[in-house]
Design an enzyme around this catalytic site. Structure first.
Site, short mmCIF file in Angstrom:
data_model
loop_
_atom_site.label_atom_id
_atom_site.label_comp_id
_atom_site.label_asym_id
_atom_site.label_seq_id
_atom_site.Cartn_x
_atom_site.Cartn_y
_atom_site.Cartn_z
N ASP A 163 0.81 -7.20 5.69
CA ASP A 163 0.06 -6.28 4.83
C ASP A 163 0.63 -4.87 5.09
OD1 ASP A 163 -2.12 -5.09 3.33
OD2 ASP A 163 -3.00 -4.55 5.28
N ASP A 209 -1.14 -1.32 3.87
CA ASP A 209 -2.14 -0.26 4.12
C ASP A 209 -3.05 -0.65 5.28
OD1 ASP A 209 -1.49 1.61 2.01
OD2 ASP A 209 -2.03 -0.04 0.68
N ALA A 216 -0.61 9.56 -11.45
CA ALA A 216 -0.52 10.87 -10.79
C ALA A 216 -0.79 10.71 -9.30
CB ALA A 216 -1.52 11.83 -11.42
N THR A 248 -1.13 -2.76 -2.70
CA THR A 248 -0.72 -1.43 -3.15
C THR A 248 0.45 -1.48 -4.14
OG1 THR A 248 -0.61 0.85 -2.27
CG2 THR A 248 1.02 -0.71 -1.47
N ASN A 290 4.86 2.61 -3.48
CA ASN A 290 4.26 3.06 -2.22
C ASN A 290 4.88 2.31 -1.04
OD1 ASN A 290 2.60 4.42 -3.95
ND2 ASN A 290 0.76 3.23 -3.48
C1 XBP Z 1 -4.72 -1.74 0.02
C2 XBP Z 1 -5.49 -1.16 -1.04
C3 XBP Z 1 -4.84 -0.28 -1.99
C4 XBP Z 1 -4.58 1.11 -1.53
C5 XBP Z 1 -4.21 1.97 -2.71
O1 XBP Z 1 -5.33 -2.95 0.48
O2 XBP Z 1 -6.65 -1.44 -1.20
O3 XBP Z 1 -5.67 -0.19 -3.08
O4 XBP Z 1 -5.75 1.66 -0.95
O5 XBP Z 1 -3.09 1.50 -3.33
P1 XBP Z 1 -4.52 -3.98 1.36
P2 XBP Z 1 -2.85 1.68 -4.91
O6 XBP Z 1 -4.09 -3.26 2.61
O7 XBP Z 1 -5.52 -5.07 1.69
O8 XBP Z 1 -3.37 -4.49 0.55
O9 XBP Z 1 -3.51 2.95 -5.33
O10 XBP Z 1 -1.35 1.74 -5.05
O11 XBP Z 1 -3.46 0.49 -5.59
MG MG Z 2 -4.73 -3.47 4.63
#
Ligand code: XBP
Ligand code: MG
Length: 253
Positions: free
Chosen positions: A10, A12, A85, A125, A129
């Site tokens: 994973d 984030d 954005a 995500t 990113n």
């Molecule tokens: C990650 C997320 C994502 C990020 C934002 O969850 O929930 O939504 O917060 O990314 P995980 P985007 O770690 O479980 O994959 O704005 O690019 O969607």
């Molecule tokens: Mg995560």
């Protein structure tokens, strides 16, 4: 159990602590650019994390926390514009080196590469990113280290649905017994366990109190030789940081 062949990461919260000082700040900058007075505080953002996916999170905010907002007719396009954005701000923040990897991540990935293990990214995500984080914080060539990048909208049902993990394993042509997942959140482990994967957890500030039943081990972070982890649940066999030997032991293959 078959021999461990691949590590599925994973992004984030797992590779880096991106949410509070990364994604949240980028959302707020995008809202300000659009002339909106929305401000996602650290506390509110913790509640918004119940929903994965940035576009989905904005919609959830409007549905649950800002019902008075006069929605434009083309709501999907409006949200997509805000999210685009937000991604630009987030990628810029990563390019400026604002978000480092969590302790232990680089060491573990390098050890896995040397041992010939296959690597994949499995995340909710946006793909930009992932490359921005991996290239800026890991190594300029590090995108090529990952055989599969499963990210963003490639499957319609985001985590906690298992689909993104299943998609990644299909691309790798591997089955769950060949792999192990690294996650930081309840939604993440619901997704990985739903795909029948053994899962190793390192919590972060937002996820510490979440339910991680079914994890092989729950750590406060991945650990380094000079920065030992704390085991929150499970058995690290006297180890003080996560290395490949411990990963293999937890996988059982
Ligand atoms: C990650 C997320 C994502 C990020 C934002 O969850 O929930 O939504 O917060 O990314 P995980 P985007 O770690 O479980 O994959 O704005 O690019 O969607
Ligand atoms: Mg995560």
């Amino acid at each position: 159990m078959s021999t461990l062949k691949a590590l599925l990461f994973d992004v984030d919260g797992t590779l880096a602590d991106t949410e509070r000082d990364g994604h949240r700040v980028a959302f707020n900058r995008a809202f300000a650019d659009a002339g909106l007075d929305w401000q996602w505080s650290e506390e509110l953002y913790g509640q918004l994390l119940a929903v994965t996916g940035g576009k989905e999170r904005i919609r959830y905010y409007l549905d649950k926390f800002n019902t008075a907002f006069a929605r434009p007719e083309a709501l999907d396009e409006f949200i997509a514009g805000l999210h685009k954005a937000k991604t630009a701000h987030y990628v810029q923040m990563l390019a400026e080196g604002m978000i480092p990897l969590r302790p232990g991540v680089k060491r573990l990935i390098e050890e896995a590469r040397e041992a010939g293990l296959r690597l994949a990214v499995v995340t909710t995500t946006t793909p930009e990113n992932v490359s921005a984080l991996v290239e800026n914080a890991l190594h300029p060539d590090a995108m090529s280290w990952f055989e599969v990048i499963a990210a963003g909208d490639v499957v319609p049902a985001k985590k906690p649905a298992p689909d993104i993990y299943t998609w990644a394993m299909e691309k790798l042509a591997l089955s769950p017994e060949d792999c192990i997942a690294f996650e930081d959140s309840h939604n993440g482990i619901r997704s990985s366990l739903g795909a029948n994967l053994k899962t190793i957890i390192a919590v972060n500030g937002y996820t510490r109190e979440e339910d991680f039943s079914g994890a092989e081990i729950v750590l406060d972070h991945w650990g380094e030789p000079e920065l030992p982890f704390t085991v929150l649940a499970g058995d690290a066999n006297a180890a003080s940081y996560l290395d490949l030997a411990l990963v293999k032991r937890l996988h059982g293959g």
